[in-house]
Design a protein around this motif. Sequence first.
Motif, PDB file in Angstrom:
ATOM      1  N   LYS A  79       0.794  -1.186  -0.044  1.00  0.00           N
ATOM      2  CA  LYS A  79      -0.097   0.084  -0.022  1.00  0.00           C
ATOM      3  C   LYS A  79       0.712   1.271  -0.056  1.00  0.00           C
ATOM      4  CE  LYS A  79      -3.794   2.224   2.397  1.00  0.00           C
ATOM      5  NZ  LYS A  79      -4.634   2.044   3.877  1.00  0.00           N
ATOM      6  N   TYR A  80       1.843   1.187   0.845  1.00  0.00           N
ATOM      7  CA  TYR A  80       2.804   2.407   0.790  1.00  0.00           C
ATOM      8  C   TYR A  80       4.245   2.273  -0.087  1.00  0.00           C
ATOM      9  CZ  TYR A  80      -0.464   3.569   4.568  1.00  0.00           C
ATOM     10  OH  TYR A  80      -1.729   3.970   5.185  1.00  0.00           O
ATOM     11  N   LEU A  81       3.995   1.552  -1.181  1.00  0.00           N
ATOM     12  CA  LEU A  81       5.099   1.565  -1.979  1.00  0.00           C
ATOM     13  C   LEU A  81       5.770   2.658  -2.590  1.00  0.00           C
ATOM     14  CD1 LEU A  81       7.085  -0.359  -3.412  1.00  0.00           C
ATOM     15  CD2 LEU A  81       5.617  -0.904  -5.223  1.00  0.00           C
ATOM     16  N   LYS A  82       4.758   3.480  -3.021  1.00  0.00           N
ATOM     17  CA  LYS A  82       4.918   4.657  -3.565  1.00  0.00           C
ATOM     18  C   LYS A  82       5.621   5.758  -2.461  1.00  0.00           C
ATOM     19  CE  LYS A  82       2.645   8.469  -6.243  1.00  0.00           C
ATOM     20  NZ  LYS A  82       1.346   9.107  -6.569  1.00  0.00           N
ATOM     21  N   PRO A  83       5.092   6.034  -1.529  1.00  0.00           N
ATOM     22  CA  PRO A  83       5.773   6.789  -0.586  1.00  0.00           C
ATOM     23  C   PRO A  83       7.052   6.413  -0.202  1.00  0.00           C
ATOM     24  CG  PRO A  83       3.926   5.889   0.523  1.00  0.00           C
ATOM     25  CD  PRO A  83       3.768   5.475  -1.052  1.00  0.00           C
ATOM     26  N   ALA A  84       7.288   5.071  -0.191  1.00  0.00           N
ATOM     27  CA  ALA A  84       8.759   4.129   0.233  1.00  0.00           C
ATOM     28  C   ALA A  84       9.671   4.649  -0.966  1.00  0.00           C
ATOM     29  CB  ALA A  84       8.377   2.899   0.461  1.00  0.00           C
ATOM     30  N   LEU A  85       9.251   4.713  -2.101  1.00  0.00           N
ATOM     31  CA  LEU A  85      10.190   5.018  -3.292  1.00  0.00           C
ATOM     32  C   LEU A  85      10.522   6.441  -3.276  1.00  0.00           C
ATOM     33  CD1 LEU A  85       8.763   2.773  -6.164  1.00  0.00           C
ATOM     34  CD2 LEU A  85      10.954   2.410  -4.806  1.00  0.00           C
ATOM     35  N   SER A  86       9.443   7.361  -3.043  1.00  0.00           N
ATOM     36  CA  SER A  86       9.795   8.619  -3.019  1.00  0.00           C
ATOM     37  C   SER A  86      10.837   8.937  -1.672  1.00  0.00           C
ATOM     38  CB  SER A  86       8.285   9.581  -2.922  1.00  0.00           C
ATOM     39  OG  SER A  86       8.408  10.523  -2.373  1.00  0.00           O
ATOM     40  N   VAL A  87      10.341   8.533  -0.662  1.00  0.00           N
ATOM     41  CA  VAL A  87      11.292   8.806   0.432  1.00  0.00           C
ATOM     42  C   VAL A  87      12.747   8.226  -0.087  1.00  0.00           C
ATOM     43  CG1 VAL A  87      11.921   7.839   2.676  1.00  0.00           C
ATOM     44  CG2 VAL A  87       9.546   8.521   2.380  1.00  0.00           C
ATOM     45  N   ALA A  88      13.011   7.057  -0.396  1.00  0.00           N
ATOM     46  CA  ALA A  88      14.288   6.453  -0.630  1.00  0.00           C
ATOM     47  C   ALA A  88      14.962   7.349  -1.648  1.00  0.00           C
ATOM     48  CB  ALA A  88      14.140   5.041  -1.309  1.00  0.00           C
ATOM     49  N   GLY A 143       5.688   2.905   9.898  1.00  0.00           N
ATOM     50  CA  GLY A 143       6.646   1.850   9.929  1.00  0.00           C
ATOM     51  C   GLY A 143       6.786   1.182   8.535  1.00  0.00           C
ATOM     52  N   ALA A 144       5.640   0.894   7.833  1.00  0.00           N
ATOM     53  CA  ALA A 144       5.631   0.359   6.533  1.00  0.00           C
ATOM     54  C   ALA A 144       6.479   1.108   5.357  1.00  0.00           C
ATOM     55  CB  ALA A 144       4.518  -0.062   5.879  1.00  0.00           C
ATOM     56  N   THR A 145       6.291   2.466   5.637  1.00  0.00           N
ATOM     57  CA  THR A 145       7.177   3.396   4.718  1.00  0.00           C
ATOM     58  C   THR A 145       8.627   3.243   4.883  1.00  0.00           C
ATOM     59  OG1 THR A 145       5.258   4.813   4.425  1.00  0.00           O
ATOM     60  CG2 THR A 145       7.361   5.750   3.685  1.00  0.00           C
ATOM     61  N   VAL A 146       8.951   3.431   6.316  1.00  0.00           N
ATOM     62  CA  VAL A 146      10.394   3.478   6.368  1.00  0.00           C
ATOM     63  C   VAL A 146      11.049   2.049   6.294  1.00  0.00           C
ATOM     64  CG1 VAL A 146      12.032   3.153   8.480  1.00  0.00           C
ATOM     65  CG2 VAL A 146      10.053   5.000   8.465  1.00  0.00           C
ATOM     66  N   LEU A 147      10.193   0.890   6.564  1.00  0.00           N
ATOM     67  CA  LEU A 147      10.937  -0.270   6.065  1.00  0.00           C
ATOM     68  C   LEU A 147      11.020  -0.414   4.464  1.00  0.00           C
ATOM     69  CD1 LEU A 147       8.803  -2.749   8.503  1.00  0.00           C
ATOM     70  CD2 LEU A 147      11.282  -2.469   8.362  1.00  0.00           C
ATOM     71  N   GLY A 148      10.118  -0.080   3.765  1.00  0.00           N
ATOM     72  CA  GLY A 148      10.274  -0.197   2.335  1.00  0.00           C
ATOM     73  C   GLY A 148      11.038   0.620   1.688  1.00  0.00           C
ATOM     74  N   ALA A 149      11.351   1.964   2.114  1.00  0.00           N
ATOM     75  CA  ALA A 149      12.165   3.086   1.916  1.00  0.00           C
ATOM     76  C   ALA A 149      13.751   2.254   2.343  1.00  0.00           C
ATOM     77  CB  ALA A 149      12.057   4.341   2.400  1.00  0.00           C
ATOM     78  N   ALA A 150      13.757   1.861   3.337  1.00  0.00           N
ATOM     79  CA  ALA A 150      15.039   1.408   3.446  1.00  0.00           C
ATOM     80  C   ALA A 150      15.430   0.250   2.875  1.00  0.00           C
ATOM     81  CB  ALA A 150      15.080   0.858   4.973  1.00  0.00           C
ATOM     82  N   VAL A 151      14.686  -0.668   2.371  1.00  0.00           N
ATOM     83  CA  VAL A 151      15.111  -1.618   1.550  1.00  0.00           C
ATOM     84  C   VAL A 151      15.525  -1.130   0.068  1.00  0.00           C
ATOM     85  CG1 VAL A 151      14.223  -3.573   0.016  1.00  0.00           C
ATOM     86  CG2 VAL A 151      13.439  -3.360   2.333  1.00  0.00           C
ATOM     87  N   ALA A 152      14.658  -0.177  -0.201  1.00  0.00           N
ATOM     88  CA  ALA A 152      14.990   0.631  -1.913  1.00  0.00           C
ATOM     89  C   ALA A 152      16.198   1.407  -1.573  1.00  0.00           C
ATOM     90  CB  ALA A 152      13.733   1.598  -2.142  1.00  0.00           C
ATOM     91  N   ASP A 153      16.349   1.917  -0.485  1.00  0.00           N
ATOM     92  CA  ASP A 153      17.525   2.932  -0.090  1.00  0.00           C
ATOM     93  C   ASP A 153      18.631   2.067  -0.285  1.00  0.00           C
ATOM     94  OD1 ASP A 153      19.628   4.007   1.653  1.00  0.00           O
ATOM     95  OD2 ASP A 153      18.376   5.600   1.986  1.00  0.00           O
ATOM     96  N   ASP A 154      18.737   0.878   0.253  1.00  0.00           N
ATOM     97  CA  ASP A 154      19.664   0.036   0.533  1.00  0.00           C
ATOM     98  C   ASP A 154      20.256  -0.468  -0.985  1.00  0.00           C
ATOM     99  OD1 ASP A 154      21.900  -1.456   1.410  1.00  0.00           O
ATOM    100  OD2 ASP A 154      20.655  -2.994   2.453  1.00  0.00           O
ATOM    101  N   ILE A 155      19.272  -0.740  -1.882  1.00  0.00           N
ATOM    102  CA  ILE A 155      19.661  -1.220  -3.191  1.00  0.00           C
ATOM    103  C   ILE A 155      20.085  -0.133  -3.961  1.00  0.00           C
ATOM    104  CG2 ILE A 155      18.287  -1.840  -5.435  1.00  0.00           C
ATOM    105  CD1 ILE A 155      16.354  -3.322  -3.535  1.00  0.00           C
ATOM    106  N   LEU A 156      19.574   1.145  -3.694  1.00  0.00           N
ATOM    107  CA  LEU A 156      20.166   2.287  -4.493  1.00  0.00           C
ATOM    108  C   LEU A 156      21.700   2.559  -4.164  1.00  0.00           C
ATOM    109  CD1 LEU A 156      17.080   4.800  -4.318  1.00  0.00           C
ATOM    110  CD2 LEU A 156      18.036   3.595  -6.622  1.00  0.00           C
ATOM    111  N   GLY A 157      21.811   2.498  -2.952  1.00  0.00           N
ATOM    112  CA  GLY A 157      23.406   2.507  -2.194  1.00  0.00           C
ATOM    113  C   GLY A 157      24.143   1.671  -2.684  1.00  0.00           C
ATOM    114  N   VAL A 158      23.773   0.256  -2.690  1.00  0.00           N
ATOM    115  CA  VAL A 158      24.670  -0.687  -3.392  1.00  0.00           C
ATOM    116  C   VAL A 158      25.046  -0.759  -4.750  1.00  0.00           C
ATOM    117  CG1 VAL A 158      24.589  -3.240  -3.848  1.00  0.00           C
ATOM    118  CG2 VAL A 158      23.920  -2.306  -1.714  1.00  0.00           C
ATOM    119  N   GLY A 332      12.926   8.278  11.010  1.00  0.00           N
ATOM    120  CA  GLY A 332      13.096   6.973  10.839  1.00  0.00           C
ATOM    121  C   GLY A 332      14.357   6.306   9.874  1.00  0.00           C
ATOM    122  N   MET A 333      14.591   7.334   9.007  1.00  0.00           N
ATOM    123  CA  MET A 333      15.669   7.238   8.161  1.00  0.00           C
ATOM    124  C   MET A 333      17.153   7.590   8.467  1.00  0.00           C
ATOM    125  SD  MET A 333      14.020   5.706   5.569  1.00  0.00           S
ATOM    126  CE  MET A 333      15.099   5.808   4.408  1.00  0.00           C
TER     127      MET A 333
END
Length: 387
Positions: A79-88, A143-158, A332-333
């Motif tokens: 549900k919060y995939l879009k804000p997670a990507l925006s945050v990441a 919480g869902a946005t932080v978790l999703g953003a962190a995963v996307a963030d990690d991938i972008l960072g890698v 949270g980020m």
Amino acid sequence: MSFIGSLVIILLSTTLAGHLSARAGIPAVLGQLLIGILIGPGVFNLIHSTDLIDQFAEIGVILLMFMAGIESDTQQLKKYLKPALSVALSGVLLPVIIMGTISLLFGYHFQEALFIGVVFSATSVSISVVVLREFKALDSKEGATVLGAAVADDILGVLLLSLMIALIGSNGETHGSSNNVLAQLFFQSLFFAGVFLLVRWIAPGMMYLSNKLLVPTSRTISAMVICLSMAYLAELVGLSGAIGAFFAGIAVGRTPTKKIVDANIEPISNALFVPVFFVSIGLSVSFNNFLTSLPFIIIMTTLAVITKWFGGEVGSLLAGFNRNSARVVGTGMIARGEMALITAQIGFNAHLLDKDLYVDIIFVIVIATMLAPLLLRWSLKRLSSNN
């Protein structure tokens, strides 16, 4: 000191620190980080980082993220995939641009400045998870946005790290080959295809078979095999083991054995491995040349906090969150923790950072990580008081 002796000191001191932190009304993780500084080379010099401590700390990160995956509501994550990507995206671009530019003003070469930005683009959600769980906010939209953003963030960072290593090379010499990057991207794509198979068929099948085994702990063992296997595969393709463990947790969390596995693994991880992880961050701190580097450390720590906080908050606001919710996501980020430490270590080994700069960056990572749970706790309290 032997590893067993070190482990005794770590467990006793973190338990006491957790108690005192609870009495003082601050997150227990902050006490554990401080204990790492006190008993490490920075102050009392009782314990030094060793291969065994590092391995225990890595398992602590993996189990922490595995539990976060188990407790995550996949519907909320979708549900919060879009804000997670925006945050990441905003949370990666701001540190790279701003902290990289400020590093240039401190006199560092472009290569070093760019890598500093890449280091601080990372997010360690494992520390935020502890505070989110404390406030029972892991399954909330924040919480869902932080978790999703962190995963996307990690991938972008890698991806950024892989690109730098591939272009500059392991000896700090620039070269133009992109074969390494393309190969890594290919294997990472295969990994995420495997995640789909795991969630859809492999994990449910393994957990179903574990119910048929005449071993009392068969379900917990099967879950651990899935968790550690995914962490290993993630590291094999150049991602963080924490990402693999998180997806493994999501896969197991979708099976009927979710509650049993969570109830059995959580005490083990929280009693042994997770405290070692938080202490290991503090063990990285050294006060040599601290005064000389103090201006750099203060400015970069301030920027480390602001860029992630502002990036996460702006990304959330653009996705339609209100100010209080966006503040929770932003704070949270902030934590860098193991992801930034790992990235800095890779850069140091690849001769992208010299020894003194590497130590200064470790200091900034640790201080920003210590501030993160305090700021997240404050923003969660503000959110609950306004609801």
